[in-house]
Scaffold this active site. Structure first.
Site, PDB file in Angstrom:
ATOM      1  N   GLY A  98       3.526   6.512   8.050  1.00 17.98           N
ATOM      2  CA  GLY A  98       4.916   6.721   7.666  1.00 17.98           C
ATOM      3  C   GLY A  98       5.808   5.582   8.130  1.00 17.98           C
ATOM      4  N   ASN A  99       5.381   4.870   9.175  1.00 16.48           N
ATOM      5  CA  ASN A  99       6.097   3.670   9.620  1.00 16.48           C
ATOM      6  C   ASN A  99       5.833   2.478   8.711  1.00 16.48           C
ATOM      7  OD1 ASN A  99       5.994   4.758  12.876  1.00 16.48           O
ATOM      8  ND2 ASN A  99       7.788   3.626  12.169  1.00 16.48           N
ATOM      9  N   SER A 100       4.768   2.539   7.925  1.00 13.62           N
ATOM     10  CA  SER A 100       4.375   1.409   7.079  1.00 13.62           C
ATOM     11  C   SER A 100       5.531   0.959   6.198  1.00 13.62           C
ATOM     12  CB  SER A 100       3.187   1.792   6.204  1.00 13.62           C
ATOM     13  OG  SER A 100       2.038   1.984   6.983  1.00 13.62           O
ATOM     14  N   HIS A 115       0.815  -1.226   0.000  1.00 10.00           N
ATOM     15  CA  HIS A 115       0.000   0.000   0.000  1.00 10.00           C
ATOM     16  C   HIS A 115       0.843   1.268   0.000  1.00 10.00           C
ATOM     17  CE1 HIS A 115       0.483  -0.075   4.506  1.00 10.00           C
ATOM     18  NE2 HIS A 115       0.464   1.238   4.329  1.00 10.00           N
ATOM     19  N   ILE A 157     -15.857 -21.613   3.610  1.00  4.99           N
ATOM     20  CA  ILE A 157     -15.739 -22.155   4.959  1.00  4.99           C
ATOM     21  C   ILE A 157     -16.306 -21.183   5.972  1.00  4.99           C
ATOM     22  CG2 ILE A 157     -13.727 -23.587   4.463  1.00  4.99           C
ATOM     23  CD1 ILE A 157     -11.985 -21.385   5.645  1.00  4.99           C
ATOM     24  N   ASP A 171       0.151  -7.509   1.391  1.00  2.00           N
ATOM     25  CA  ASP A 171       0.650  -6.139   1.564  1.00  2.00           C
ATOM     26  C   ASP A 171       2.175  -6.092   1.559  1.00  2.00           C
ATOM     27  OD1 ASP A 171       0.366  -3.414   1.756  1.00  2.00           O
ATOM     28  OD2 ASP A 171       0.143  -3.381   3.928  1.00  2.00           O
ATOM     29  N   GLY A 187     -11.406 -24.346  -3.904  1.00  2.00           N
ATOM     30  CA  GLY A 187     -12.787 -24.112  -4.313  1.00  2.00           C
ATOM     31  C   GLY A 187     -13.817 -24.488  -3.279  1.00  2.00           C
ATOM     32  N   VAL A 188     -13.627 -24.001  -2.056  1.00  2.00           N
ATOM     33  CA  VAL A 188     -14.631 -24.213  -1.016  1.00  2.00           C
ATOM     34  C   VAL A 188     -14.883 -22.894  -0.300  1.00  2.00           C
ATOM     35  CG1 VAL A 188     -14.005 -26.618  -0.623  1.00  2.00           C
ATOM     36  CG2 VAL A 188     -12.939 -24.829   0.768  1.00  2.00           C
TER      37      VAL A 188
END
Length: 473
Positions: free
Chosen positions: A206-208, A105, A267, A135, A264-265
């Site tokens: 800003g820490n991201s 991001h 849950i 991410d 393909g399930v």
């Protein structure tokens, strides 16, 4: 020696002997200076620029309806205007030749990415690849002999362990904050592929993308999100485990994208009531509530009502574990899936398909509300608070099911567990529903406080609802 002194001496000795061994160590706080000096050089500041195009009306909106301005509006069409949006984030160098890891991001939709090193040198960065599901993003700058962050293992991280975050909160470069690991394996809404590390190290915008270090100076996570009601730090932050991030980065480097497995399930979480209705002693596992037709699970023989206990030998403690385990495996791989069916364990081998971004999930399929049948055959189960009608062949075909009972009215026990008018009962336990008698027999068998798992179709999604049959009903 006086009696008072003897008593005081004895009390002091008792405290020293009975006190915990780690009490003295706990009074000594860790020294982070060496970690900052040695590892901080590999932490970078990332700034991005994005061009945003927007439409501007030549006539201000407040003059809408004014005849004079309406005359000019006809000859002054809306105009396109461009503006630059800038954002800041963090990252860390993972190879001496210029590979940098950060959050997806941070660099999403960026037209230009600039990386600033600790020595103030700046470089234009190329986006090697990014993965929105975890991410994680990988960048490349044209440089050599760079300081490199030492990568550790998040698997060895313990709750209560000290951790250190370095980044650029609000643009303040190389800011250092510390805290402890508050929890591991956190699941967040809409985040199915990351078992987040929760910490109380101060993290802000800003820490991201910045690293989370342990006391050995090893990167154990990538700071990614905060929980906040104010927009600022409130004592809860989340980091992507480095073990997950490294696997993603390796694929991005070699292939430019991430390939994930799927079976393909759909849950759902297994509650204690549902577990009891299927004969399980504890609510561990992931309950399959629908299977994609002709998908990998369908071809392997998995079906609604199966409870997944293990995947390739790895335990599935909750439904959140299953997408992570399956998603971490490559398409085409045969996977041993251990399930609970008919009160017994069995192993089914499933060959994984590839998870496509554009493929709609089972939960996204179109649902049409069944119309009221012309001559419905009613079923009144007032003891549990349900009034039901059978669906017509046309309605069954529209919904893509073989048989179902439409809930017309709901009250009592059924209402308390969340059933609602418009639900369609399509199964009992792991068995598909074939007629009203089957439902009655299951309810009779569960008298005196027993629980029946009803498979319900609701707005195109199937789920299991645990319905307890009260004693004497």
């Amino acid at each position: 020696m006086s009696v008072q002194k003897l008593i005081a001496s004895a009390m002091l000795a008792a405290v020293v002997v009975s006190g915990p061994v780690y009490a003295a160590e706990a009074r000594v706080l860790p020294d982070f200076t060496q970690i900052v000096e040695q590892e901080g050089k590999a932490v970078v500041n990332i700034s991005t620029t994005q061009t945003v195009r927007e439409t501007i009306n030549a006539v201000p909106e407040e003059f809408n309806g004014d005849p004079f301005f309406e005359f000019f509006r006809r000859f002054a069409p809306p105009q396109q205007q461009e503006r630059k949006e800038r954002s800041l984030g963090s990252g860390f160098i993972v190879s001496a030749d210029g590979y940098v890891m950060t959050n997806s991001h941070v660099v999403a939709r960026a037209d230009e990415i600039t990386v600033t090193l600790g020595d103030k040198r700046t470089f234009k960065a190329r986006l090697v690849g990014s993965d929105a599901r975890t991410d994680v993003a990988l960048l490349k700058i044209n440089a050599s002999h760079l300081p490199v962050a030492h990568i550790g293992s998040s698997a060895n991280l313990k709750v209560g362990e000290w951790v250190l975050a370095i980044g650029s909160p609000f643009g303040f470069e190389n800011s250092v904050t510390s805290g402890i690991v508050s929890a591991k394996g956190r699941s967040l809404p809409d985040e199915n592929y990351v078992p987040f590390i929760q910490t109380d190290a101060a993290v802000n915008p800003g820490n991201s993308g910045g690293p989370l270090f342990n006391l050995k100076g090893e990167v154990v996570g990538i700071n990614s999100q905060i929980y906040s009601r104010s927009g600022g730090f409130m004592g809860i932050s989340f980091a992507i485990p480095i073990d997950v991030a490294v696997k993603v980065a390796d694929q991005l480097k070699s292939e430019g994208k991430v390939s994930r497995g799927r079976i393909g399930v759909a849950i759902q979480e297994l509650s204690p009531e549902l577990a009891a209705s299927f004969g399980l002693a504890s609510p561990n596992g992931a309950l399959i509530n629908s299977v994609e037709k002709d998908g990998p699970a369908d071809k392997a023989g998995l079906r609604a009502g199966d409870i997944v206990l293990k995947i390739d030998g790895q335990p599935v403690e909750s439904s959140a574990d299953m997408p992570r385990l399956i998603g971490a495996m490559r398409p085409g791989k045969p996977v041993a899936v251990e399930v609970w069916r008919n009160r017994a364990r069995r192993v089914v081998t499933v060959v994984l398909a590839e998870l496509k971004d554009e493929a709609p999930s089972i939960a996204e399929r179109e649902f049409r509300q069944p119309q009221k049948p012309a001559e419905p055959q009613g079923e009144n189960l007032s003891a549990i608070g349900l009034s039901l009608v059978e669906l017509t062949p046309a309605q069954l075909k529209r919904l893509g099911i073989d048989y179902g009972l439409l809930v017309r009215k709901v009250s009592g026990p059924a209402e308390r567990v969340g059933m609602a008018a418009g639900d369609v009962i399509v199964g009992v336990g792991s068995e598909p529903l074939k007629n009203p008698r089957q439902l009655r027999e299951a309810l009779n068998a569960a008298r005196k406080g027993g629980t029946v798992a009803l498979q319900v179709l609701r707005r195109g999604v199937t789920l299991f609802v645990p319905l307890t049959v009260e004693e004497g009903k």
